[in-house]
Design a protein around this motif. Structure first.
Motif, short mmCIF file in Angstrom:
data_model
loop_
_atom_site.label_atom_id
_atom_site.label_comp_id
_atom_site.label_asym_id
_atom_site.label_seq_id
_atom_site.Cartn_x
_atom_site.Cartn_y
_atom_site.Cartn_z
N ASP A 130 1.03 -1.15 0.11
CA ASP A 130 -0.08 -0.12 0.07
C ASP A 130 1.05 1.25 0.05
OD1 ASP A 130 0.62 0.66 2.71
OD2 ASP A 130 -1.08 -0.03 3.47
N VAL A 131 0.31 2.40 -0.04
CA VAL A 131 0.83 3.74 -0.09
C VAL A 131 1.74 3.91 1.12
CG1 VAL A 131 0.73 6.18 -0.33
CG2 VAL A 131 -0.70 4.62 -1.73
N GLN A 132 1.41 3.62 2.24
CA GLN A 132 2.22 3.86 3.43
C GLN A 132 3.52 2.92 3.28
OE1 GLN A 132 1.66 6.47 5.85
NE2 GLN A 132 3.87 5.64 6.23
N GLU A 133 3.20 1.70 2.94
CA GLU A 133 4.43 0.82 3.13
C GLU A 133 5.37 1.15 1.81
OE1 GLU A 133 2.41 -3.45 4.10
OE2 GLU A 133 2.28 -2.74 2.14
N LEU A 134 4.97 1.52 0.95
CA LEU A 134 5.88 2.35 -0.16
C LEU A 134 6.54 3.31 0.30
CD1 LEU A 134 6.70 1.75 -3.18
CD2 LEU A 134 4.65 3.19 -3.99
N SER A 135 5.83 4.39 0.80
CA SER A 135 6.40 5.59 1.47
C SER A 135 7.60 5.01 2.44
CB SER A 135 5.37 6.39 2.14
OG SER A 135 5.82 7.69 2.70
N ASP B 269 11.21 7.38 -10.22
CA ASP B 269 12.00 8.26 -9.46
C ASP B 269 10.77 9.51 -9.11
OD1 ASP B 269 13.94 6.89 -9.46
OD2 ASP B 269 15.23 8.12 -11.02
N VAL B 270 9.81 9.87 -10.06
CA VAL B 270 9.12 10.94 -9.52
C VAL B 270 8.04 10.63 -8.59
CG1 VAL B 270 7.32 12.36 -10.52
CG2 VAL B 270 9.45 12.05 -11.89
N LEU B 271 7.66 9.58 -8.67
CA LEU B 271 6.43 9.06 -7.56
C LEU B 271 7.34 8.87 -6.33
CD1 LEU B 271 3.85 8.04 -6.63
CD2 LEU B 271 4.49 5.85 -7.46
N ALA B 272 8.49 8.32 -6.21
CA ALA B 272 9.11 8.17 -5.11
C ALA B 272 9.32 9.49 -4.37
CB ALA B 272 10.46 7.49 -5.52
N GLN B 273 9.86 10.62 -5.09
CA GLN B 273 10.40 11.96 -4.67
C GLN B 273 8.96 12.53 -4.18
OE1 GLN B 273 13.32 12.38 -4.17
NE2 GLN B 273 12.94 14.36 -3.11
N VAL B 274 7.72 12.17 -4.75
CA VAL B 274 6.48 12.76 -4.26
C VAL B 274 6.14 12.36 -2.99
CG1 VAL B 274 3.96 12.85 -4.71
CG2 VAL B 274 5.46 13.57 -6.68
N LEU B 275 6.31 11.07 -2.80
CA LEU B 275 6.09 10.28 -1.56
C LEU B 275 7.05 11.06 -0.45
CD1 LEU B 275 5.60 6.55 -2.58
CD2 LEU B 275 3.98 8.11 -1.89
N LEU B 276 8.23 11.13 -0.84
CA LEU B 276 9.05 11.69 -0.02
C LEU B 276 8.73 13.32 0.60
CD1 LEU B 276 12.46 10.68 -1.36
CD2 LEU B 276 11.43 9.76 0.84
N HIS C 277 7.73 14.21 3.97
CA HIS C 277 8.61 15.41 4.77
C HIS C 277 7.49 16.43 5.52
CE1 HIS C 277 11.94 17.80 6.01
NE2 HIS C 277 11.19 18.83 5.47
N PHE C 278 6.63 16.88 4.63
CA PHE C 278 5.67 17.93 4.88
C PHE C 278 4.52 17.35 5.71
CE2 PHE C 278 8.52 19.88 1.61
CZ PHE C 278 8.84 20.81 2.40
N GLU C 279 4.42 16.25 6.08
CA GLU C 279 3.47 15.38 6.68
C GLU C 279 2.09 15.78 6.09
OE1 GLU C 279 3.71 16.95 10.94
OE2 GLU C 279 5.71 16.02 11.25
N VAL C 280 2.09 15.36 4.90
CA VAL C 280 0.97 15.32 4.16
C VAL C 280 0.49 14.01 3.75
CG1 VAL C 280 -0.26 15.78 1.83
CG2 VAL C 280 1.33 17.39 2.96
N PRO C 281 -0.49 13.65 4.50
CA PRO C 281 -1.24 12.02 4.11
C PRO C 281 -1.29 11.81 2.94
CG PRO C 281 -2.79 13.25 5.65
CD PRO C 281 -1.79 14.25 5.42
N ILE C 282 -0.54 11.46 2.00
CA ILE C 282 -0.81 11.53 0.60
C ILE C 282 -2.07 10.83 0.11
CG2 ILE C 282 0.64 9.43 -0.10
CD1 ILE C 282 0.42 12.73 -2.01
N ASP C 283 -2.42 9.62 0.71
CA ASP C 283 -3.73 9.07 0.14
C ASP C 283 -4.85 9.62 0.49
OD1 ASP C 283 -2.93 8.51 2.74
OD2 ASP C 283 -3.74 6.23 2.83
N ASP C 284 -5.00 10.39 1.65
CA ASP C 284 -6.08 11.35 2.00
C ASP C 284 -6.08 12.44 1.04
OD1 ASP C 284 -6.78 9.65 4.12
OD2 ASP C 284 -5.87 10.72 5.57
#
Length: 108
Positions: free
Chosen positions: A2-7, A72-79, A83-90
């Motif tokens: 899932d997104v959290q595991e990937l992050s 690489d783009v997706l990984a950096q978006v997750l980072l 870093h800015f504490e944005v829950p990406i899935d939400d």
């Protein structure tokens, strides 16, 4: 995965890489690195589509390079999100789900 595991996995790799190479992952670094990766994706797309030099690469190498840069783009978006504490899935649900065809009213 899932997104959290990937992050979590991306964070571990990025932190290890940064420590190994003496990179200070400041807030600016996270955002600027994303810009760099988007630029590399653009280059890979242009080469893959015949709008830039191939640099001796085969079709398979160009395709792999394009795939790698998307990753690489997706990984950096997750980072950045982490870093800015944005829950990406939400954040994605809040921004995109309202436009799902099953949720739109007839006049929208």
């Amino acid at each position: 995965m899932d997104v959290q595991e990937l992050s979590d996995e991306v964070e571990e790799v990025s932190a290890f890489y940064a420590e190994r190479h003496g990179i200070d992952r400041t807030p600016e670094w996270f955002v600027l690195k994303l810009g760099e990766e988007v630029g590399e994706l653009t280059q890979a797309f242009l080469a893959r589509s015949g709008q830039a030099r191939r640099k001796g690469r085969t079709d398979a190498e160009l395709e792999q390079g394009f795939r790698d840069e998307i990753a690489d783009v997706l990984a950096q978006v997750l980072l950045v999100a982490r870093h800015f504490e944005v829950p990406i899935d939400d954040a994605i649900r809040e921004k995109w789900s309202k436009w799902h065809p099953d949720r739109m009213s007839a006049g929208s």
